[in-house]
Design an enzyme around this catalytic site. Structure first.
Site, PDB file in Angstrom:
ATOM      1  N   LYS A   1       0.663  -1.182  -0.038  1.00 26.41           N
ATOM      2  CA  LYS A   1      -0.042  -0.088   0.030  1.00 26.41           C
ATOM      3  C   LYS A   1       0.803   1.187   0.015  1.00 26.41           C
ATOM      4  O   LYS A   1       1.917   1.267   0.817  1.00 26.41           O
ATOM      5  CB  LYS A   1      -0.879   0.082   1.182  1.00 26.41           C
ATOM      6  CG  LYS A   1      -2.114   1.227   1.238  1.00 26.41           C
ATOM      7  CD  LYS A   1      -2.842   0.826   2.448  1.00 26.41           C
ATOM      8  CE  LYS A   1      -3.966   1.894   2.535  1.00 26.41           C
ATOM      9  NZ  LYS A   1      -4.933   1.838   3.914  1.00 26.41           N
TER      10      LYS A   1
ATOM     11  N   SER B   1      -9.576   1.809   2.627  1.00 25.59           N
ATOM     12  CA  SER B   1      -8.703   2.495   1.795  1.00 25.59           C
ATOM     13  C   SER B   1      -7.736   1.496   1.252  1.00 25.59           C
ATOM     14  O   SER B   1      -7.136   1.962   0.228  1.00 25.59           O
ATOM     15  CB  SER B   1      -8.198   3.355   2.692  1.00 25.59           C
ATOM     16  OG  SER B   1      -7.486   2.987   3.829  1.00 25.59           O
TER      17      SER B   1
ATOM     18  N   SER C   1      -9.657  -0.832   7.038  1.00 24.46           N
ATOM     19  CA  SER C   1      -9.314  -0.733   5.545  1.00 24.46           C
ATOM     20  C   SER C   1      -8.286  -1.848   5.069  1.00 24.46           C
ATOM     21  O   SER C   1      -8.230  -1.931   3.843  1.00 24.46           O
ATOM     22  CB  SER C   1      -8.307   0.439   5.604  1.00 24.46           C
ATOM     23  OG  SER C   1      -9.103   1.654   5.454  1.00 24.46           O
TER      24      SER C   1
HETATM   25  N1  GLN Z   1     -13.056   4.010   6.044  1.00 22.83           N
HETATM   26  C1  GLN Z   1     -12.356   4.244   7.444  1.00 22.83           C
HETATM   27  C2  GLN Z   1     -12.308   5.749   7.139  1.00 22.83           C
HETATM   28  O1  GLN Z   1     -12.472   6.413   6.230  1.00 22.83           O
HETATM   29  C3  GLN Z   1     -11.305   3.288   7.599  1.00 22.83           C
HETATM   30  C4  GLN Z   1     -10.093   4.084   7.014  1.00 22.83           C
HETATM   31  C5  GLN Z   1      -8.895   3.000   7.438  1.00 22.83           C
HETATM   32  O2  GLN Z   1      -8.919   2.065   8.042  1.00 22.83           O
HETATM   33  N2  GLN Z   1      -7.670   3.802   7.000  1.00 22.83           N
HETATM   34  O3  GLN Z   1     -11.525   6.338   8.072  1.00 22.83           O
END
Ligand code: GLN
Length: 496
Positions: A79, A154, A178
């Site tokens: 990532k 994400s 995420s």
């Molecule tokens: N969808 C969540 C957010 O937008 C989690 C994001 C993540 O785990 N990086 O904060």
């Protein structure tokens, strides 16, 4: 010619038995990427020369009888918020365009020590903020099961790279879901480890008390091999736990008998997509049929966790993102005539709309007069959620629930509705608030052929138990890989 291996296990045994050579395998990964990634857009940066050179070097070692490690030759995606020295790292943001880190994240160094071949940096929502990958500042990644749908976020690029058949393993990061949510949307297994089990050194910070790097793969065993490679104490992360142990083979093979799984049934009464509901029902029946005891448990309303998460994560992000000021990293607005203008213009141009929204919210909940009403209250909720999980773990081995309320949605569908995007995290944020490990795994397909996932969350250090349960559950029920070669793409509403 035999079909290329689709799991790390099969891949490494083919390399070992000389049925496959690493350079050929890497070439075919790279060819697939250059043919298909124009449509999937899993990567922000691909490293063909590096990957080929490393493949040659590893093959030479294998040829003289060496075995560099359990991930020898395995193509992996990293990532883009996880640093590799000298390789661009943007975290999906324009503000980091041109930034080349001067050191490598511990998790990546450990993958390299195990013999893996990082092949590219995976697309993601800007700084990890999003659930669809549409908040990538560059372009959205697409779901290989249906190119008109999002891969989740994400870590959407990591998931799309795996489901698209470009790599056999990936690293994502999980602050509120995420790695688990994109894994659910793309038919994969992903593990959010216990907070402190995997070093955050070299992970671009979002919410430091919640962030964990997590492995993503096609099977539970592959996920365990990746986890074992990256876990363990690291003095360079001050929250690193001293006593994290790798998962043992016996834990993976332990089976399900004598296991008690708790289901928070009240959570599942309303708001679940019918396909998720029916797949989850079948999932519970299957667990019962292979020997698990299923009991009802009571846990705080998950909306409390999501609310607390969006206060705490944004508060931490507003502080973590203060460092992007045009002075030290990446983008700099060169027209600015004084330091204030430099900050304003660099941050104004460099951050996307979602990141700005989070910085504003995070700054607000920490400001005088609001701190007690929001930030402090959210900390109290966090403690209550942790206490409730501890109480439940006194009587069950793990908690079982859907990973997400719906399967993957179409690009553009939630882009103008932040709240509905945040509700994708309904079931995932509690594991980050409590710090406990959680694994998402595929449980079936929706009526439209999109994967549906469930999640197991266990007490501290239960990664091996969780992946063992997933292994037993998924044995004999492989999901078909998506056929991306001829999939049509509609021009949908999106930010690119
Ligand atoms: N969808 C969540 C957010 O937008 C989690 C994001 C993540 O785990 N990086 O904060």
């Amino acid at each position: 010619m035999a079909a290329p291996p689709t799991t790390i296990e099969d891949f490494t045994s083919a390399i070992r038995s000389r049925g496959l050579e690493i350079p050929q395998a890497i070439d075919s990964s790279l060819r697939r990427i250059s043919k298909q990634d124009k449509r999937i857009r899993a990567f922000l940066h691909v490293m063909p020369e590096y990957a080929q050179a490393r493949a040659e070097e590893l093959q030479k070692r294998v040829d003289v009888g060496e075995w560099p490690g359990p991930l020898t030759g395995v193509p992996v995606a990293i990532k883009d918020n996880i640093l590799c020295r000298d390789v661009p790292a943007t975290a999906g943001s324009r503000i980091l365009e041109g930034f080349r880190p001067i050191y490598t994240a511990t998790a990546v160094s450990r993958l390299l020590d195990a013999g893996a071949i990082p092949i590219g940096k995976a697309n993601m929502d800007e700084f990890g903020m999003g659930s669809s990958n549409e908040f990538s500042a560059f372009y959205p990644a697409r779901n290989p099961y249906d190119l008109n749908c999002v891969p989740g976020g994400s870590s959407g690029g990591s998931a799309a790279a795996l489901a698209g058949g470009f790599v056999l393993g990936a690293l994502g990061s999980d602050t509120g879901g995420s790695v688990r949510q994109p894994a659910a949307f793309c038919g994969l297994v992903a593990l959010k480890p216990q907070y402190g089990s995997v070093s955050r050194y070299g992970l671009i910070a979002f919410g430091s008390s919640l962030d964990q790097i997590g492995p993503m793969a096609r099977t539970a065993r592959d996920c365990a091999v990746l986890y074992n490679a990256v876990c363990g104490h690291d003095p360079r992360d001050s929250n690193s736990l001293p006593n994290t142990a790798p998962i043992r083979v016996e834990q993976i093979d332990a089976g399900v008998r004598n296991t008690r799984l708790g289901i928070p049934s009240v959570w599942l009464r309303d708001g679940l997509d019918p396909d998720v509901r029916s797949s989850f029902k079948e999932c519970c029946e299957r667990f019962r049929s292979i020997g698990a005891e299923i009991v009802d448990v009571e846990l705080p309303n998950p909306q409390l966790s999501v609310s607390a998460y969006y206060i705490l994560a944004n508060a931490e992000a507003s502080s973590n993102l203060a460092r992007y000021d045009g002075v030290r990293y990446g983008l700099r607005d060169s027209e600015s005539i004084d330091i204030r203008a430099l900050y304003r213009n660099t941050r104004g141009r460099g951050f996307g709309p979602e990141v700005k929204r989070r910085i504003l919210l995070g700054t607000h909940v920490l400001s005088a007069g609001y701190y007690e009403a929001y930030y402090q209250k959210a900390l109290m909720v966090r403690r209550q959620v942790r206490q409730a999980f501890d109480d439940v773990f006194a009587s069950v081995d793990a908690i079982l629930m859907p990973t997400t309320p719906t399967p993957a949605f179409r690009l553009g569908e939630k882009l103008d509705d932040p709240l509905s995007m945040y509700l994708c995290d309904l079931f995932t944020t509690a594991a980050n608030l409590t710090g406990y490990p959680a694994a998402s795994f595929p449980i079936g397909l929706s009526g439209n052929g999109l994967p549906v996932g469930a999640q197991l969350c266990g007490p501290a250090y239960s990664e091996g138990t969780l992946l063992g349960l997933v292994h037993r559950f998924t044995q004999g029920v492989p999901l078909p890989l998506p056929d991306i070669a001829n999939a049509p793409v509609e021009e949908g509403k999106s930010r690119d």
